[in-house]
Design a protein around this motif. Structure first.
Motif, mmCIF file in Angstrom:
data_model
loop_
_atom_site.group_PDB
_atom_site.id
_atom_site.type_symbol
_atom_site.label_atom_id
_atom_site.label_comp_id
_atom_site.label_asym_id
_atom_site.label_seq_id
_atom_site.Cartn_x
_atom_site.Cartn_y
_atom_site.Cartn_z
ATOM 1 N N HIS A 1 0.857 -1.193 0.000
ATOM 2 C CA HIS A 1 0.000 0.000 0.000
ATOM 3 C C HIS A 1 0.891 1.240 0.000
ATOM 4 O O HIS A 1 2.115 1.130 0.098
ATOM 5 C CB HIS A 1 -0.997 0.011 1.149
ATOM 6 N N HIS B 1 1.420 3.877 2.022
ATOM 7 C CA HIS B 1 2.001 4.568 3.179
ATOM 8 C C HIS B 1 3.530 4.625 3.076
ATOM 9 O O HIS B 1 4.162 3.680 2.602
ATOM 10 C CB HIS B 1 1.586 3.892 4.492
ATOM 11 N N ASP C 1 5.891 4.246 5.092
ATOM 12 C CA ASP C 1 6.702 3.206 5.737
ATOM 13 C C ASP C 1 6.598 1.856 5.004
ATOM 14 O O ASP C 1 7.064 0.828 5.506
ATOM 15 C CB ASP C 1 6.359 3.073 7.234
ATOM 16 N N HIS C 2 6.009 1.886 3.820
ATOM 17 C CA HIS C 2 5.981 0.709 2.947
ATOM 18 C C HIS C 2 6.479 1.073 1.543
ATOM 19 O O HIS C 2 7.203 0.305 0.918
ATOM 20 C CB HIS C 2 4.556 0.121 2.880
ATOM 21 N N HIS D 1 -7.598 -0.403 5.200
ATOM 22 C CA HIS D 1 -6.476 0.336 5.819
ATOM 23 C C HIS D 1 -6.109 1.496 4.883
ATOM 24 O O HIS D 1 -6.008 2.648 5.310
ATOM 25 C CB HIS D 1 -5.294 -0.599 6.027
ATOM 26 N N ASP E 1 -0.492 -4.003 5.764
ATOM 27 C CA ASP E 1 -1.146 -3.559 6.997
ATOM 28 C C ASP E 1 -2.627 -3.941 7.019
ATOM 29 O O ASP E 1 -3.433 -3.294 7.686
ATOM 30 C CB ASP E 1 -0.997 -2.038 7.166
HETATM 31 ZN ZN LIG Z 1 -0.047 1.427 6.517
#
Ligand SMILES: [Zn+2]
Length: 256
Positions: free
Chosen positions: A58, A60, A62-63, A115, A138
């Motif tokens: 996804h 975000h 941190d990914h 999410h 997530d």
């Molecule tokens: Zn996330």
């Protein structure tokens, strides 16, 4: 099929990057390489495989936040497979689309919105060895699920149900190491009445990295977010309706 987990942003975000490798061709998918400096040593010195694609579960940061740096350094002509909201995405698979990796791995993209709306889980199956695993980002954590940032409880329920319909022996690889805290929360729901959860709690106490140690079958046994009609979940949430129970569980976890 071989999976290497690479911890990133440890003791802060507790993120996992994964390298999924087809052993016959040595081709790999690099999944969620968000913090390139944390994994660069492995990628440049120890990894003998060829990265065929950078993949995000996804958008975000941190990914997906490492895409740009990796494209401009190590992997100049490598495509980025991800949902539509990821930076530098070059290909977004449709729901249930099957993509081949190397010689023997078939990967099915499973759209799991909630999410984020662009969340995609990747179910990988080795045609030669029959090994199966799923990268859940997530959406699904060991004994937990992601926050409903962009979706509803109904959407999360649909997404989790989709994952629970995978073969029982499918090994799960979530986006973060949250097992210990998830087990702690689940204990407030089940008390001492869930044997699988009691075992998970013990395991989490003695293992810093729990990813890849559990399966879809295990999740069905100890994860309250997929046991919405379990009497203990109904009692803890006060909701008989599964969607309402899921919404209540998430709210309880948010303030836990
Ligand atoms: Zn996330």
């Amino acid at each position: 099929m071989h999976v290497t987990y690479l911890p990133m942003s440890w003791k802060s975000g507790d993120n996992y990057c994964y390298l999924l490798t087809d052993e016959e061709s040595s081709q790999s998918w690099l999944i969620d390489p968000a913090y390139p400096s944390d994994i660069m040593d492995y990628l440049t010195k120890k990894n003998k495989t060829e990265v065929a694609s950078i993949v995000n579960t996804h958008h975000h940061y941190d990914h997906a936040g490492g895409n740009g740096q990796l494209l401009s350094s190590l992997y100049k002509s490598v495509p980025v497979i991800a949902g539509k909201d990821s930076p530098y995405v070059s290909y977004t698979p449709s729901d249930e689309e099957v993509i081949q990796l190397g010689k023997n791995i078939e990967i099915t993209a499973l759209h799991t919105p909630c999410h984020t709306q662009d969340s995609i889980c990747y179910y990988a199956k080795d045609k030669l060895t029959d090994e199966k695993c799923v990268f859940t980002g997530d959406t699904l954590f060991t004994c937990g699920c992601g926050r409903f940032f962009e979706g509803t409880a109904e959407q999360m329920n649909t997404s989790l149900t989709k994952l629970m319909s995978l073969p029982d022996e499918t090994v799960t690889y979530p986006g973060h190491e949250y097992t210990a805290s998830n087990a702690k929360f689940a204990k407030t729901v089940f008390g001492n009445n869930n044997k699988a959860l009691n075992e998970l709690e013990k395991f989490a106490k003695t293992h810093e990295f729990t990813t890849g140690s559990f399966t879809i079958k295990d999740e069905k046994a100890f994860n309250p977010f997929v046991r919405l009609t379990d009497p203990y979940v109904v009692r803890a949430t006060g909701k008989n309706d599964p969607i309402e129970a899921l919404a209540e569980l998430r709210t309880m976890k948010d303030i836990f």
